[in-house]
Design a protein around this motif. Structure first.
Motif, PDB file in Angstrom:
ATOM      1  N   HIS A 263       0.820  -1.206   0.000  1.00  0.00           N
ATOM      2  CA  HIS A 263       0.000   0.000   0.000  1.00  0.00           C
ATOM      3  C   HIS A 263       0.860   1.265   0.000  1.00  0.00           C
ATOM      4  O   HIS A 263       0.527   2.256  -0.670  1.00  0.00           O
ATOM      5  CB  HIS A 263      -0.943   0.000   1.213  1.00  0.00           C
ATOM      6  CG  HIS A 263      -2.145  -0.857   1.022  1.00  0.00           C
ATOM      7  ND1 HIS A 263      -2.115  -2.221   1.211  1.00  0.00           N
ATOM      8  CD2 HIS A 263      -3.406  -0.558   0.634  1.00  0.00           C
ATOM      9  CE1 HIS A 263      -3.316  -2.716   0.969  1.00  0.00           C
ATOM     10  NE2 HIS A 263      -4.106  -1.741   0.610  1.00  0.00           N
ATOM     11  N   LEU A 266       2.159   1.624  -3.474  1.00  0.00           N
ATOM     12  CA  LEU A 266       1.073   1.986  -4.387  1.00  0.00           C
ATOM     13  C   LEU A 266       0.819   3.496  -4.324  1.00  0.00           C
ATOM     14  O   LEU A 266       0.658   4.155  -5.355  1.00  0.00           O
ATOM     15  CB  LEU A 266      -0.204   1.224  -4.020  1.00  0.00           C
ATOM     16  CG  LEU A 266      -1.453   1.566  -4.836  1.00  0.00           C
ATOM     17  CD1 LEU A 266      -1.263   1.176  -6.300  1.00  0.00           C
ATOM     18  CD2 LEU A 266      -2.692   0.869  -4.262  1.00  0.00           C
ATOM     19  N   SER A 269       3.577   5.328  -6.135  1.00  0.00           N
ATOM     20  CA  SER A 269       3.526   5.205  -7.592  1.00  0.00           C
ATOM     21  C   SER A 269       2.373   6.033  -8.169  1.00  0.00           C
ATOM     22  O   SER A 269       2.535   6.698  -9.200  1.00  0.00           O
ATOM     23  CB  SER A 269       3.381   3.738  -8.000  1.00  0.00           C
ATOM     24  OG  SER A 269       2.187   3.178  -7.485  1.00  0.00           O
ATOM     25  N   THR A 278       1.085  -1.164 -10.665  1.00  0.00           N
ATOM     26  CA  THR A 278      -0.142  -1.756 -11.182  1.00  0.00           C
ATOM     27  C   THR A 278      -0.215  -1.473 -12.671  1.00  0.00           C
ATOM     28  O   THR A 278       0.463  -0.573 -13.186  1.00  0.00           O
ATOM     29  CB  THR A 278      -1.392  -1.167 -10.495  1.00  0.00           C
ATOM     30  OG1 THR A 278      -1.374   0.254 -10.661  1.00  0.00           O
ATOM     31  CG2 THR A 278      -1.427  -1.515  -9.017  1.00  0.00           C
ATOM     32  N   PHE A 279      -1.053  -2.209 -13.379  1.00  0.00           N
ATOM     33  CA  PHE A 279      -1.194  -2.032 -14.823  1.00  0.00           C
ATOM     34  C   PHE A 279      -1.674  -0.625 -15.128  1.00  0.00           C
ATOM     35  O   PHE A 279      -2.700  -0.176 -14.619  1.00  0.00           O
ATOM     36  CB  PHE A 279      -2.175  -3.072 -15.374  1.00  0.00           C
ATOM     37  CG  PHE A 279      -2.398  -2.977 -16.859  1.00  0.00           C
ATOM     38  CD1 PHE A 279      -1.353  -3.264 -17.731  1.00  0.00           C
ATOM     39  CD2 PHE A 279      -3.615  -2.599 -17.372  1.00  0.00           C
ATOM     40  CE1 PHE A 279      -1.540  -3.184 -19.099  1.00  0.00           C
ATOM     41  CE2 PHE A 279      -3.819  -2.515 -18.739  1.00  0.00           C
ATOM     42  CZ  PHE A 279      -2.781  -2.811 -19.611  1.00  0.00           C
ATOM     43  N   ASN A 281      -0.621   1.984 -14.044  1.00  0.00           N
ATOM     44  CA  ASN A 281      -0.630   2.752 -12.789  1.00  0.00           C
ATOM     45  C   ASN A 281      -2.040   2.945 -12.244  1.00  0.00           C
ATOM     46  O   ASN A 281      -2.411   4.004 -11.741  1.00  0.00           O
ATOM     47  CB  ASN A 281       0.042   4.118 -12.981  1.00  0.00           C
ATOM     48  CG  ASN A 281       0.598   4.654 -11.660  1.00  0.00           C
ATOM     49  OD1 ASN A 281       0.873   3.889 -10.743  1.00  0.00           O
ATOM     50  ND2 ASN A 281       0.761   5.957 -11.582  1.00  0.00           N
ATOM     51  N   ASP A 282      -2.841   1.882 -12.349  1.00  0.00           N
ATOM     52  CA  ASP A 282      -4.216   1.917 -11.846  1.00  0.00           C
ATOM     53  C   ASP A 282      -4.194   2.229 -10.346  1.00  0.00           C
ATOM     54  O   ASP A 282      -3.532   1.539  -9.564  1.00  0.00           O
ATOM     55  CB  ASP A 282      -4.885   0.544 -12.063  1.00  0.00           C
ATOM     56  CG  ASP A 282      -6.387   0.582 -11.801  1.00  0.00           C
ATOM     57  OD1 ASP A 282      -6.802   1.139 -10.767  1.00  0.00           O
ATOM     58  OD2 ASP A 282      -7.137   0.037 -12.616  1.00  0.00           O
ATOM     59  N   LEU A 284      -6.449   1.776  -8.169  1.00  0.00           N
ATOM     60  CA  LEU A 284      -7.277   0.833  -7.402  1.00  0.00           C
ATOM     61  C   LEU A 284      -8.308   1.545  -6.526  1.00  0.00           C
ATOM     62  O   LEU A 284      -8.517   1.196  -5.365  1.00  0.00           O
ATOM     63  CB  LEU A 284      -6.395  -0.086  -6.534  1.00  0.00           C
ATOM     64  CG  LEU A 284      -5.343  -0.914  -7.287  1.00  0.00           C
ATOM     65  CD1 LEU A 284      -4.590  -1.805  -6.310  1.00  0.00           C
ATOM     66  CD2 LEU A 284      -5.989  -1.741  -8.387  1.00  0.00           C
ATOM     67  N   PRO A 297      -7.558   2.535  -1.324  1.00  0.00           N
ATOM     68  CA  PRO A 297      -7.719   1.487  -2.333  1.00  0.00           C
ATOM     69  C   PRO A 297      -8.975   0.655  -2.062  1.00  0.00           C
ATOM     70  O   PRO A 297      -9.215   0.230  -0.936  1.00  0.00           O
ATOM     71  CB  PRO A 297      -6.449   0.641  -2.168  1.00  0.00           C
ATOM     72  CG  PRO A 297      -5.469   1.554  -1.519  1.00  0.00           C
ATOM     73  CD  PRO A 297      -6.268   2.444  -0.626  1.00  0.00           C
ATOM     74  N   VAL A 299      -9.906  -2.456  -2.589  1.00  0.00           N
ATOM     75  CA  VAL A 299      -9.516  -3.835  -2.888  1.00  0.00           C
ATOM     76  C   VAL A 299      -9.842  -4.715  -1.689  1.00  0.00           C
ATOM     77  O   VAL A 299      -9.996  -4.233  -0.564  1.00  0.00           O
ATOM     78  CB  VAL A 299      -8.010  -3.949  -3.220  1.00  0.00           C
ATOM     79  CG1 VAL A 299      -7.686  -3.184  -4.485  1.00  0.00           C
ATOM     80  CG2 VAL A 299      -7.155  -3.452  -2.067  1.00  0.00           C
TER      81      VAL A 299
END
Length: 360
Positions: A263, A266, A269, A278-279, A281-282, A284, A297, A299
């Motif tokens: 986290h 994330l 980024s 993440t793909f 820079n998703d 989430l 997030p 998730v």
């Protein structure tokens, strides 16, 4: 990537993997034989893990001397294997479609171990359920009226439960569908008694669905459902069970530190302070706006220390009225607690193996 932006190592999330899975995935010869024989992809199950997960809930019930009804949420996995194993374990199955009900009956599951909770129930589904004496959880008056027609056509009675909603939790109502509790009370104390069309209905209990994974919201809803049952008892209307649905958390990861590091990285980024993890820079579910991260997030909490039976324990050991706990309130009233675990019964009970056709 801008100059000076740090390059961080990709975060590692170490999954919990049972020994039987580790042994199987490293046996390349065996996997090749299975794919050759059954084609790709294949689902491989370990029934003992399914039974182990059931037992964790039942052990808690035995410890607390709580009448607990476990109903496997079939929508979590369509394989008939788990219907067969549910029957072998002596638990019920929660069904959400015509085919799911039919599968259970075809596998020999007794009607009193099947509950129909489908969000959409058409005439065909209700007719099939009434014909086979399956308990039906009703969501709205349209379903009530359609079911009344079906019962009249078949000249049969049927067991029903009401899905309730409208629980008060910090001035919010965290449920999406079902009868608001005040309406459910009116329905049971007036319409079920006064309307001849509803005379075939044999009321059994309540069901509710709470979004997310809040223990506090579930315990609050369960408390209010028990209080509603007390009000009905004053009118000589018995509530045999309260079904709190599913949503029991699972712990998928070995290390809390890895989950926290994921986290943290994330956020870096998404804030463009590190390379994407993440793909594309998703974020989430988060939003990066004017140099700030908004939200959290969205998730699944893959690491948590309150999974399965521990999650249920925290719900039923919550305070009821200042003097008693929820499980004590249920016991003293003779109300069965029902749950509908899906993924939490399937945890570590199977894997999917697929052959890689090509790389691109």
């Amino acid at each position: 990537m801008k100059i000076g932006q740090p390059t961080l190592p990709a975060p590692i999330l170490t999954p919990i993997i049972k020994p039987w899975i580790s042994a199987l995935v490293t046996d390349k010869v065996k996997l090749s034989e299975l794919v050759t024989k059954y084609d790709s992809p294949i689902n491989i199950y370990n029934k003992s893990e399914f039974h182990h997960n059931i037992q964790t809930f039942q052990n808690l019930a035995n410890e607390l001397e709580l009448d607990l009804g476990v109903f496997f949420a079939r929508k979590a996995n369509k394989s008939k294997t788990f219907v067969t194993e549910a029957k072998a374990a002596g638990i019920g199955v929660d069904t959400a479609s015509y085919q799911e009900v039919k599968d259970c009956l075809d596998e020999g599951l007794p009607a009193d171990q099947i509950v129909l909770t489908a969000a959409i129930k058409n005439r065909k589904l209700l007719s099939f359920a009434v014909q086979n004496e399956v308990l039906i959880v009703l969501d709205n008056r349209d379903e009530l009226d359609l079911l009344a027609q079906v019962c009249d056509e078949q000249n049969k009675s049927c067991r029903v439960a009401l899905r309730i909603s409208g629980f008060l939790f910090e001035d919010a109502r965290p449920t999406r569908f079902g009868f608001v509790m005040e309406e459910a009370y009116e329905l049971l104390t007036q319409d079920f008694i006064e309307k001849e069309a509803y005379s075939p209905f044999q009321f059994q209990g309540f069901h509710f669905h709470i979004n997310g994974y809040s223990i506090k919201e579930r315990s609050t809803a369960l408390t209010q459902a028990i209080q509603l049952s007390d009000q009905l008892q004053e009118k000589d209307i018995e509530v045999k069970f309260i079904d709190i649905g599913g949503g029991f958390l699972i712990n998928y990861l070995e290390h809390k530190s890895e989950w926290e590091a994921f986290h943290e990285q994330l956020i870096k980024s998404v804030s463009k302070k590190a390379e994407p993890i993440t793909f594309q820079n998703d974020p989430l579910g988060m939003l990066y706006h004017q140099g700030e991260i908004i939200g959290k997030p969205k998730v699944y909490p893959y690491y948590n220390e309150c999974a399965k039976d521990v999650f249920l324990r925290k719900i039923v050991e919550s305070n009821f009225d200042g003097e008693t706990k929820i499980f004590e309130a249920l016991k003293s009233r003779g109300i069965q607690l029902r749950i509908e675990p899906g993924r939490s019964l399937l945890d570590q009970s199977g894997i999917t193996v697929a052959e890689v056709v090509f790389r691109k």
